[in-house]
Design a protein around this motif. Structure first.
Motif, short mmCIF file in Angstrom:
data_model
loop_
_atom_site.label_atom_id
_atom_site.label_comp_id
_atom_site.label_asym_id
_atom_site.label_seq_id
_atom_site.Cartn_x
_atom_site.Cartn_y
_atom_site.Cartn_z
N VAL A 4 0.86 -1.18 0.00
CA VAL A 4 0.00 0.00 0.00
C VAL A 4 0.90 1.24 0.00
O VAL A 4 1.73 1.40 0.89
CB VAL A 4 -0.92 0.02 1.24
N ASP A 41 -9.71 0.18 -3.45
CA ASP A 41 -10.38 1.30 -2.81
C ASP A 41 -10.05 1.28 -1.32
O ASP A 41 -10.68 0.56 -0.55
CB ASP A 41 -11.89 1.21 -3.04
N LEU A 42 -9.04 2.05 -0.95
CA LEU A 42 -8.60 2.12 0.43
C LEU A 42 -8.68 3.58 0.85
O LEU A 42 -8.26 4.47 0.12
CB LEU A 42 -7.16 1.61 0.53
N LYS A 43 -9.23 3.84 2.02
CA LYS A 43 -9.50 5.22 2.41
C LYS A 43 -8.56 5.69 3.51
O LYS A 43 -8.34 5.00 4.50
CB LYS A 43 -10.95 5.32 2.88
N TYR A 44 -8.02 6.87 3.31
CA TYR A 44 -7.26 7.59 4.33
C TYR A 44 -8.00 8.89 4.62
O TYR A 44 -8.62 9.46 3.73
CB TYR A 44 -5.85 7.93 3.84
N GLY A 95 -5.18 5.84 8.35
CA GLY A 95 -5.63 4.76 7.48
C GLY A 95 -5.67 3.46 8.25
O GLY A 95 -5.61 3.44 9.47
N PRO A 96 -5.73 2.34 7.51
CA PRO A 96 -5.83 1.04 8.17
C PRO A 96 -4.64 0.70 9.06
O PRO A 96 -4.76 -0.07 10.00
CB PRO A 96 -5.91 0.05 7.01
#
Length: 110
Positions: A4, A41-44, A95-96
């Motif tokens: 990522v 689709d990864l959200k920060y 983020g994650p």
């Protein structure tokens, strides 16, 4: 397995060092983190940033506790004239994997 990437900060649709018009500066809503060249689709979310600029010979810094430009920041941006440099620095995004520092954005008003 794909790593990522670190998010990149965008202000007024610009990243890094950029030139913007006075009209664009006056309508900046805040800082947006984006993952460039990443397929998922990864959200920060930006959790804080500082905005600095030279105002009549005095270097002024304001801080925000989220991704939005504060009322004081908006006042400063309205006073920007041609040649004014506006720095969005110390951007932190969550983020994650937790909160990470990300690159800032440096704008010059044309």
């Amino acid at each position: 397995v794909k790593r990522v990437p670190d998010p990149v900060a965008f202000v007024a649709g610009k990243k890094g060092d950029a030139i913007v018009s006075k009209a664009e500066v006056m309508t900046i809503p805040g800082v947006v983190p984006k993952l460039e060249n990443f397929d998922f689709d990864l959200k920060y979310d930006v959790v804080s940033f500082d905005m600095s600029m030279n105002l009549k010979g005095v270097f002024v810094t304001e801080s925000s506790g989220d991704n939005r430009v504060t009322a004081n920041m908006q006042k400063l941006l309205k006073s920007a004239t041609t040649g004014t440099k506006v720095y969005f620095e110390n951007v932190k995004a969550k983020g994650p994997n937790g909160t990470v520092p990300i690159s800032g954005v440096n704008l010059k008003v044309k």
